[in-house]
Motif scaffolding. Structure first.
Motif, mmCIF file in Angstrom:
data_model
loop_
_atom_site.group_PDB
_atom_site.id
_atom_site.type_symbol
_atom_site.label_atom_id
_atom_site.label_comp_id
_atom_site.label_asym_id
_atom_site.label_seq_id
_atom_site.Cartn_x
_atom_site.Cartn_y
_atom_site.Cartn_z
ATOM 1 N N ALA B 170 0.752 -0.997 0.051
ATOM 2 C CA ALA B 170 0.022 0.164 -0.005
ATOM 3 C C ALA B 170 0.805 1.384 -0.109
ATOM 4 N N LEU B 171 1.917 1.368 0.750
ATOM 5 C CA LEU B 171 2.843 2.335 0.780
ATOM 6 C C LEU B 171 3.423 2.569 -0.722
ATOM 7 N N PHE B 172 3.941 1.544 -1.257
ATOM 8 C CA PHE B 172 4.319 1.581 -2.580
ATOM 9 C C PHE B 172 3.184 2.167 -3.686
ATOM 10 N N ALA B 173 2.224 1.643 -3.525
ATOM 11 C CA ALA B 173 0.955 2.165 -4.165
ATOM 12 C C ALA B 173 0.547 3.357 -4.053
ATOM 13 N N ALA B 174 0.776 4.017 -2.802
ATOM 14 C CA ALA B 174 0.397 5.325 -2.550
ATOM 15 C C ALA B 174 1.335 6.267 -3.200
ATOM 16 N N LEU B 175 2.677 5.870 -3.254
ATOM 17 C CA LEU B 175 3.871 6.597 -4.116
ATOM 18 C C LEU B 175 3.373 6.615 -5.736
ATOM 19 N N VAL B 176 2.941 5.430 -5.997
ATOM 20 C CA VAL B 176 2.647 5.228 -7.501
ATOM 21 C C VAL B 176 1.712 6.559 -7.891
ATOM 22 N N LEU B 177 0.817 6.695 -6.739
ATOM 23 C CA LEU B 177 -0.158 7.816 -7.191
ATOM 24 C C LEU B 177 0.138 9.070 -7.416
ATOM 25 N N ARG B 178 1.431 9.357 -6.724
ATOM 26 C CA ARG B 178 2.208 10.590 -6.871
ATOM 27 C C ARG B 178 3.109 10.566 -8.185
ATOM 28 N N PHE B 179 3.941 9.569 -8.131
ATOM 29 C CA PHE B 179 4.876 9.345 -9.300
ATOM 30 C C PHE B 179 4.448 8.932 -10.461
ATOM 31 N N LYS B 180 3.413 8.260 -10.751
ATOM 32 C CA LYS B 180 3.180 7.783 -11.607
ATOM 33 C C LYS B 180 3.572 7.026 -12.580
ATOM 34 N N GLU B 181 4.532 6.099 -11.694
ATOM 35 C CA GLU B 181 5.591 5.152 -12.663
ATOM 36 C C GLU B 181 5.740 4.084 -11.821
ATOM 37 N N VAL B 182 5.597 2.855 -12.382
ATOM 38 C CA VAL B 182 5.645 1.529 -11.331
ATOM 39 C C VAL B 182 7.078 0.793 -11.696
ATOM 40 N N ASN B 183 7.193 0.497 -12.910
ATOM 41 C CA ASN B 183 8.484 -0.569 -13.261
ATOM 42 C C ASN B 183 9.624 -0.026 -12.599
ATOM 43 N N GLY B 184 10.377 1.240 -12.909
ATOM 44 C CA GLY B 184 11.319 1.375 -12.472
ATOM 45 C C GLY B 184 11.787 1.249 -11.013
ATOM 46 N N THR B 185 10.644 2.041 -10.446
ATOM 47 C CA THR B 185 10.617 1.858 -8.870
ATOM 48 C C THR B 185 10.484 0.479 -8.216
ATOM 49 N N VAL B 186 9.654 -0.488 -9.004
ATOM 50 C CA VAL B 186 9.554 -2.018 -8.566
ATOM 51 C C VAL B 186 10.919 -2.662 -8.437
ATOM 52 N N GLN B 187 11.534 -2.294 -9.736
ATOM 53 C CA GLN B 187 12.920 -2.967 -10.015
ATOM 54 C C GLN B 187 13.783 -2.672 -9.006
ATOM 55 N N LEU B 188 13.936 -1.260 -8.796
ATOM 56 C CA LEU B 188 14.754 -0.646 -7.568
ATOM 57 C C LEU B 188 14.554 -1.506 -6.293
ATOM 58 N N LEU B 189 13.235 -1.398 -5.750
ATOM 59 C CA LEU B 189 12.849 -1.852 -4.543
ATOM 60 C C LEU B 189 13.196 -3.449 -4.366
ATOM 61 N N ARG B 190 12.870 -4.174 -5.504
ATOM 62 C CA ARG B 190 13.017 -5.595 -5.450
ATOM 63 C C ARG B 190 14.638 -5.823 -5.293
ATOM 64 N N GLY B 191 15.558 -4.973 -5.965
ATOM 65 C CA GLY B 191 16.968 -5.229 -5.808
ATOM 66 C C GLY B 191 17.223 -5.127 -4.484
ATOM 67 N N VAL B 192 16.850 -3.866 -3.897
ATOM 68 C CA VAL B 192 17.161 -3.458 -2.399
ATOM 69 C C VAL B 192 16.600 -4.615 -1.487
ATOM 70 N N PHE B 193 15.420 -5.154 -1.468
ATOM 71 C CA PHE B 193 15.041 -6.257 -0.829
ATOM 72 C C PHE B 193 15.972 -7.654 -0.943
ATOM 73 N N GLN B 194 16.039 -7.785 -2.236
ATOM 74 C CA GLN B 194 16.890 -9.012 -2.373
ATOM 75 C C GLN B 194 18.201 -8.972 -2.042
ATOM 76 N N VAL B 195 18.935 -8.030 -1.872
ATOM 77 C CA VAL B 195 20.318 -7.800 -0.976
ATOM 78 C C VAL B 195 20.099 -7.754 0.298
ATOM 79 N N LEU B 196 19.255 -6.949 0.716
ATOM 80 C CA LEU B 196 19.290 -6.590 2.201
ATOM 81 C C LEU B 196 18.529 -7.576 3.118
ATOM 82 N N CYS B 197 17.380 -8.370 2.466
ATOM 83 C CA CYS B 197 16.523 -9.205 3.214
ATOM 84 C C CYS B 197 17.252 -10.681 3.283
#
Lengths: 341, 277
Positions: B170-197
């Motif tokens: 939901a946090l990510f979805a809310a940001l989508v409403l503001r920045f209107k872009e999904v792909n790039g941000t999802v890839q970035l976040l997935r990368g961060v989670f993959q490394v850190l988690c």
């Protein structure tokens, strides 16, 4: 339908202003503290308006005039920059949720439906969003589908509907809360003439049920045919307000004559002569040809003298069209521009 | 009002589910990826250290288990759930925005939280389908013993994790409403989670500063807890402190999502961005 007291106007707008920022300010410009070159554009500029309960009220104007912005403020989708707007007696800033509960609005096109759901499923979903009591949903949807002549196709996916059927479903959706006020933004855009005609008939029927209808359009015939009163809006301001007949009387002409003439290289003499005979509302001259829209009291008297005037300066009138005064002429007389420019 | 909003929430979930199941190829994709994606890492691990007792003992010392495939498949399952969570609600909201139906929903009196969280249960069905596939793969191909008790305990941990993932989505979805872009941000976040988690490795191999960030991320706790349950047979009481932290993070995520969404909605009402895409 929850009734509105006849004392309370359906819509009341006082000194309404909506300003948008135009242009961009990039991150680099911000970091460099470059001068902010964005402009403030007044989409709605000191608008004052009162729509009485039960009337069909049209907001007519060209694209970009501020019609949709006004409607979106009234529908609580936009916050006004200043001024006040009240819908059904409720302030749009202070009580938006109560307004939404009692408002039916068609602001988006056919794509705003879920195409992979059936017509009935679309309505069921929105019935829940409108907080319709569960026991009323089935009956209310069945009645609306019947009224919109969609019962036979109610269980088909919306992707299989025609454009006219989708528009009817959108109207059905707006009727779910049984609203005393319906707002329709360009309701017939994209419809074929027959579907548009049927939709207009429906709008009249809805009005006869006691609903107030506020619609925007840039089709003058639509506004003329449907509306009890019309506000003509341009650059965010109301330039004229009244019944269609009242507005047409402001043109100070009984008839409109459109002329096309070959004027060759003559230097404006024909136009001067026409202007001395009647009001030339508009003229265009391209490659030795002139078109003119002339407002006059009697085409029967004006046309022969126009031919004489043309002959006197060596011009040739090639086409004459006599039409009654329309709202297009009202807009032209008030702004010097055509509605569709 | 609350009852009406709950009914609307159910309707939103049902709507999303109906649309999803009318595109059945989505489920074929979910059958395929849980099998293939962690499988690649299992093959990689075999290539680097299969049969080498020293490598396996080093792995066990850092992870507490000798089940390399189990370790990787559990990490992969949570990572894919995370992907569903990041793609799902954000994409759904974005699709609503481009379609024009988001604005139409804003014209109704329903709570905005329904619009924010409404699509999540349908994506949860997708996630459970994926867990089922992975459970079967682990049991049949890699002989990881997943009995009824283990499955129930794992499901309890997943259930406790749901709000955290819901909040994240939901946090990510809310940001989508503001920045209107999904792909790039999802890839970035997935990368961060993959490394850190610690999706494919134990987080103890990360630098200390990275480990400090990792423990603030809900997926780190979910991955660790499910691994403990499935691979080491940990009991729920033994995981209680960690599950408590997870619950706190869940609440934080949900509140942040609601606040961000509220802020984005207010900004949209000022600048007219709701209908723009």
């Amino acid at each position: 339908m929850s009734a509105i007291s006849s004392d309370v106007p359906a819509v009341e707008i006082t000194d309404l202003v909506k300003t948008f920022t135009q242009g961009r300010r990039t991150l680099v410009q911000r970091v460099r503290h470059a001068p902010d070159q964005r402009r403030q554009h007044r989409a709605v500029d000191d608008l004052n308006l009162r729509v009485e309960a039960g009337e069909i009220f049209g907001v007519l104007g060209p694209n970009g005039a501020g019609k949709t912005t006004t409607l979106r403020i009234l529908a609580t989708l936009l916050e006004p920059t200043s001024g006040q707007a009240r819908v059904l007696g409720l302030d749009v800033n202070e009580r938006p949720r109560e307004i939404r509960r009692r408002l039916g609005a068609v602001l988006a096109g056919e794509r705003s439906l879920y195409w992979k759901l059936t017509g009935r499923e679309n309505l069921e979903y929105y019935a829940a969003l409108y907080h319709m009591p569960a026991r009323q949903v089935k009956g209310r949807i069945a009645a609306i589908l019947e009224d919109m002549e969609l019962t036979d196709r109610a269980d088909d996916y919306v992707e299989r509907y025609s454009t006219g059927m989708r528009q009817r479903l959108i109207l059905a959706r707006a009727l779910l809360p049984d609203p005393p006020l319906l707002m329709l933004d360009e309701p017939t855009v994209g419809l074929d003439p027959q579907a548009a005609h049927h939709l207009r008939e429906r709008i009249v029927r809805l009005s006869k049920q006691g609903r107030t209808v506020l619609l925007t359009t840039h089709y003058m015939e639509e506004a003329d045919q449907l509306c009890d009163r019309i506000a003509i809006i341009d650059h965010g301001r109301i330039v004229a307000l009244g019944t269609p007949a009242e507005l047409k009387r402001t043109v100070r002409a009984a008839q409109v004559v459109r002329l096309e003439a070959a004027v060759g290289s003559e230097n404006g003499a024909f136009l001067d002569r026409l202007s001395s005979l009647a009001t030339v509302a508009r003229h265009d001259r391209v490659d030795g040809h002139m078109t003119a829209t002339v407002h006059c009291q009697s085409a029967r008297e004006f046309v022969p003298v126009a031919f004489d005037a043309a002959m006197a300066v060596g011009a040739t009138i090639q086409h004459v069209e006599v039409i009654p005064v329309t709202l297009e002429d009202v807009f032209l007389a008030l702004t010097g521009r055509a509605l569709r420019e | 009002m609350l009852a009406a909003d709950l009914r609307a929430f159910y309707a939103a979930a049902l709507k999303e589910w109906r649309i999803m199941r009318r595109y059945p190829t989505v489920f074929i994709g979910i059958l395929f990826w849980p099998l293939i994606l962690p499988g690649v890492y299992v093959l990689q691990a075999n290539g680097f250290g299969a049969g080498d007792g020293q490598a396996l003992h080093a792995f066990a010392a850092r992870t507490g288990t000798l089940q390399v495939a189990g370790f990787l498949y559990v990490g992969g399952a949570i990572y894919m759930w995370l992907s569903v969570v990041l793609w799902g609600p954000g994409s759904a909201l974005r699709e609503e925005q481009t379609r024009g139906s988001l604005e139409q929903q804003f014209l109704t009196p329903v709570s905005r939280l329904v619009l924010l969280f409404g699509s999540a249960p349908a994506h949860l069905v997708q996630a459970f389908w994926m867990f089922l596939v992975i459970g079967i793969v682990l049991g049949t191909l890699f002989h990881v013993p997943i009995g009824a008790g283990t499955a129930v305990r794992a499901l309890v941990v997943i259930a406790i994790s749901v709000p955290a993932f819901l909040g994240l989505g939901a946090l990510f979805a809310a940001l989508v409403l503001r920045f209107k872009e999904v792909n790039g941000t999802v890839q970035l976040l997935r990368g961060v989670f993959q490394v850190l988690c610690g999706v494919t490795f134990p987080i103890v191999v990360l630098p200390l500063w990275a480990q400090a960030i990792a423990v603030t991320l809900p997926p780190t706790h979910v991955i660790a807890d499910i691994r403990s349950v499935v691979l080491s047979g940990a009991s729920l009481p033994s995981l209680a402190p960690d599950l408590l932290v997870l619950t706190g993070l869940s609440a934080l995520m949900c509140v942040m999502a609601a606040l961000v969404f509220q802020r984005c909605e207010r900004d949209s009402r000022r600048n007219g961005a709701l209908g723009q895409y």
